[in-house]
Design an enzyme around this catalytic site. Structure first.
Site, PDB file in Angstrom:
ATOM      1  CD  GLU B 369      -1.455  -2.474   1.699  1.00 33.82           C
ATOM      2  OE1 GLU B 369      -0.270  -2.536   2.120  1.00 33.82           O
ATOM      3  OE2 GLU B 369      -2.206  -3.469   1.680  1.00 33.82           O
ATOM      4  CG  ASP B 426     -13.344 -11.696   6.695  1.00 31.54           C
ATOM      5  OD1 ASP B 426     -13.026 -12.898   6.839  1.00 31.54           O
ATOM      6  OD2 ASP B 426     -13.683 -11.212   5.604  1.00 31.54           O
TER       7      ASP B 426
END
Lengths: 620, 620
Positions: B369, B426
């Site tokens: 990123e 998640d």
């Protein structure tokens, strides 16, 4: 180069295969039952992990997860959590049916990605590229602090090798010769949305990892004999860490999904699950493996002792960053778990004061902030109290690691120096102007911002004493001594520095702008206007009671901060006073900062004496 | 493997040495005059940069810094700014005295670290390990978008090679075969507080950089013949980027500081400066070098064209992340400068919708990123409109790059999907719960948070239209269609969804919790209680006027957000209403999140219908 290593027990490959089949069953059953999860990413590493656990390598006492000499296993590819839980089923430490039925369920510790809610999870993972850094911390602890022979194993995915943090961890692990750190790289070729950059080209990984100073061992990740041999070899490598690079197949064992794109993070439907179970063949649900016990060694840790009191001449300005360095050094005997990590700026953050006194408790982490924070988490999980320092601006580099660390309930202290435009000529790249917002938004964090040397010293002590994530913001420039050595600075408190019955407004501030507020107060007083001045050294939690008193007793609240307008001290005060009618006005950094002299910049941003005086006068 | 390359002009080494002496003079004069700065880090790279500029390699029109075919030079080691400015003195584009007297002065564009205040700075640097990523963006633009032959040069420090972001940039540059990207690594051995991990061991760097797929050339960085030869060779390398690895001496030319520790970021005192100038020998202050002009090539860029209107069936829930993907694809003809970058999750962020339609405008940036954001900045500086997408949680990985990008005044859009606890099973590692705080604290940023597909579509268009940094927060789950295709969503606006004369309170929210507020409104209405509901889709700037109306007309404001309590929507509203007496109560994520069903988690965190109803009832 080889270490002396006792012979490993001869593992029974057939038994391991039986275990692996049973583990595969649970990986599939739990994910299908949950209707989500990552079975394919778990199946690729099943032999790698079963071989480690039950091949005689991993030494761990499941009845005592806190044993200081347990080997450590961290799933850097946290999405392979189904495999992690299956390992503990196979070890007899987790009921298989309980796992099948509770994975990913609200309230269950068996979360979608590992968190410390489950007792065998050393640190929460799930944001990729963080496990190796945590492992560096665990291994630094073993080799240099606790001096224990435990080994730290990290399961890594191939996709996450694209993260720069991996290479930070890699270089630091080699630099510190962490031969007690073993990575297991599960090269299953497929990432979330398709193939990785290098597919099954194991040589690319090998070349890079070797170039970073590691030993490498290439294996077929589904062959138990190769896997066992690899761990044996890895255990013998001395003076450097080892990476086992395994060629594996994503979804291995289930032909419908094996090596197929589009199956990342997807559970099988019930009928596919039933077909897959058939395909696995005979499954002995009762088969269990044996984890070897750890040697019962304990670290020798010094007992806390007395420390000196801080002393500063009353008439000499001192930067709070100096107070930080002084305090860390002074307090070490009282908190012998303190360890200092710094990102190649210890001469600026003043961590070097500590380093010079206790070099064995200091780790130079170079300009690699992500790995520094990850390593600090590893140290914290082993009972140390890491103080992590760099420029406040550069802590933003590790926001993901800081954010994630929260899910491991760690005891970490972050220290950001060079806060605000007041650093002056170096310009905006070096100015910490977002750090309060970043650290405040971390759940249950404590955010401290001293303005003078004594408050700096005391707040470092408060930080050391507090169990949890604490951030201390320090200032580059020297500031006057405002407090005496007897003053206490409890977390959640504040100091009312000026107060009268005629206060027209209250200025709430912290750090360097406290002195601007005091100057403004003096100037206004000469003009017959009284204001209250509060040093809000504890930006989170804030002293709501005192703020509410001020809101009741004065016409307006004016916050002043050397930080951007959003998320910092101003909004902390606004939040505390959101249900009171008194207006709150905020002075903060709202123009693009630039190079200049500190005072010029405070003036330019309208956070200096001048702006405060003007704001009070504007109240009418 | 060699590219065809016109012969370089024969550079006159003696002339270059004269230039270098003059540049050294200004480096010393400016820093001594300022009393701070980084002369030693500048002196080590003087020949490397003078050779590039005046050896016939660098092609640039100083009268036209925006020429699209100018070569680009980025100082990743931004602290060598004194050298950067000295180059432009030597090029005749900056008056030497003006430089000497204005460096680091308030209001001067010649800042302590380069910012775009100075016209020849392509992008601000100073936080280390970012320049190479910016260069990746510049080079991607040249090779794949504008198809121009300009070359991007990056000056790198050896200390900053410890940053993981460097290796992200390295791997991506090799992956995209950026043979138009040339790094110049200034190995001067000394970091800020001492020696780097590898000192002058150039082979360590060479091995690693080659393993990452680059060509490498080793040189003595103070020998003009070697430096010139290196650029010549680098210009001929095809299909991969090149790193010139130079052994240099920090402080070169000034014996007092040459190769000495303790001289990082320190200016010479006046008498040391005078001695240093004597040591430099004869200085011809009038000597100037010639920068070669660029070929006058311009990119062919398509003209904006018409686009379809969005359409969604009214009765089918759609995730706002889908709306993002749809909008980006739909809007491309209108904004042909759009380019999409994604961090290996395009199937989740829905950037893949765009990728499938316009593969030549999509760059897979893998799980890296930091480099993704840096590259986006490079693309933005070349006139593209990058949309950078990943999970909101993982944008935190690049906070330092996002923060730094602000100082380049860029036109970048960030898109964070999977916001909040509502992602469900998640678990916390994947939940964006700090992203609003992070993006709000960026100066002048725009923060948008759509709740349905139409507002999502329109806000993507607003983002594309707005010049600056925009953040769009999207949701994983499908949400009902709330708006019609005719509705407009200007930045800074909001939507009053429910309103009456008897509203006891106003619920201000955005995103997925808008629907919780509407359900709460309906439930309360059945019990005879009216509330106002505002969709604050523009979290920054906020619609102060409408909020103030609500504060005046209702007894209380209740904010609701799927985000931590600090720095997000709640504090945005509190800031807007800080000077009004109406109380503001905030519902936000305040308990450690976990795996669970989306609705269970909204309930658990007290940000669902139930909590809103309870809060309203509590008002009494």
């Amino acid at each position: 180069m080889d270490k002396e290593e006792p012979m490993q027990p001869q593992a029974d490959v057939e038994h391991l295969q039986k275990i692996a089949r049973m583990m595969r069953y649970h990986i599939l059953a739990a994910t299908t039952h949950a209707g989500s999860g990552h079975p394919t990413s778990s199946l690729s590493a099943t032999e790698l992990m079963a071989g480690l656990f039950f091949g005689g390598f991993f030494r761990y006492d499941p009845d005592n997860p806190d044993h200081p000499n347990n080997d450590r296993l961290i799933f850097s590819k946290g999405h392979a959590a189904p495999l992690f839980y299956a390992l503990w089923v196979a070890a007899g430490a987790l009921d298989g049916e309980r796992y099948d039925n509770n994975y990913r369920k609200m309230g269950s510790p068996l979360e979608g990605h590992p968190t410390v809610a489950y007792k065998y999870v050393e640190a929460a993972t799930g944001s990729l590229g963080q496990g190796l850094s945590i492992g560096v911390g665990e291994a630094l602890n073993a080799k240099y602090l606790d001096k224990l022979p435990y080994v730290t194993y990290i399961l890594l995915g191939d996709s996450e090798m694209a993260e720069g943090s991996q290479w930070e961890a890699m270089e630091i692990a080699a630099h510190y010769k962490l031969d007690n750190l073993i990575g297991v790289l599960d090269v299953n070729r497929l990432g979330q949305r398709g193939e990785t950059m290098y597919g099954w080209n194991l040589e690319v990984y090998e070349k890079r990892i070797r170039a970073f100073g590691w030993e490498t061992i290439l294996v077929d990740g589904h062959s138990f004999p190769e896997v066992l041999e690899a761990y044996k070899k890895a255990g013998r490598v001395a003076d450097k860490p080892t990476m086992i690079i395994a060629k594996t197949i994503k979804g291995k064992g289930v032909s419908k999904v094996e090596n197929k794109n589009g199956w990342h993070g997807k559970a099988l439907k019930q009928d596919d699950f039933e077909a897959a179970v058939k395909e696995l063949g005979d499954i002995d649900m009762s088969v269990r493996g044996q984890i070897a016990p750890p040697q019962d060694l304990r670290p020798e840790r010094p007992q806390p002792g007395p420390v000196d009191e801080p002393h500063y001449p009353a008439d000499k300005p001192v930067p709070t960053r100096n107070a930080y360095g002084n305090a860390l050094k002074r307090l070490y005997p009282k908190f012998p778990a303190i360890v200092s990590l710094d990102g190649e700026v210890s001469n600026s953050t003043r961590a070097e004061y500590f380093k010079e006194a206790y070099p064995q408790r200091f780790f130079e982490m170079y300009i690699a902030e992500q790995n520094m924070v990850g390593a600090a988490l590893g140290l914290a999980q082993r009972g140390q109290i890491p103080f992590v320092s760099t420029f406040a601006a550069f802590l933003t580099r590790a926001f993901d690691q800081i954010r994630m660390s929260r899910y491991s309930d760690p005891n970490i202290k972050f220290v950001g120096s060079h806060a605000g435009v007041s650093i002056g000529q170096d310009g905006p790249s070096q100015m910490g102007l977002e750090d309060l917002a970043m650290m405040r938004t971390v759940l249950d964090s404590v955010v401290l911002y001293p303005c003078d040397a004594y408050s700096g010293e005391r707040l470092v002590e408060e930080a050391a004493q507090h169990q949890g994530i604490v951030y201390i913001r320090t200032t580059r420039a020297g500031t006057p001594i405002l407090y005496g050595p007897e003053e206490a600075f409890p977390i959640g408190g504040c100091k009312v520095l000026r107060q009268s019955d005629q206060d027209v407004a209250t200025v709430v501030t912290a750090g360097i702008t406290v002195f601007e507020a005091l100057k403004a107060c003096d100037e206004l007083k000469e003009n017959g206007v009284n204001i209250r001045v509060i040093d809000l050294y504890s930006v989170k939690p804030v002293d709501e009671a005192t703020l509410k008193d001020a809101a009741r007793e004065t016409k307006a609240i004016i916050t002043v901060e050397d930080h951007y307008a959003e998320g910092g001290l101003g909004e902390a005060v606004k939040s505390a006073l959101a249900a009171t009618p008194t207006p709150v006005y905020s002075l903060a950094v709202r123009k693009k900062p630039q190079s200049g002299k500190p005072q010029e910049l405070l003036d330019y941003e309208d956070i200096s004496q001048r702006a405060i005086v003007a704001r009070v006068k504007d109240l009418g």
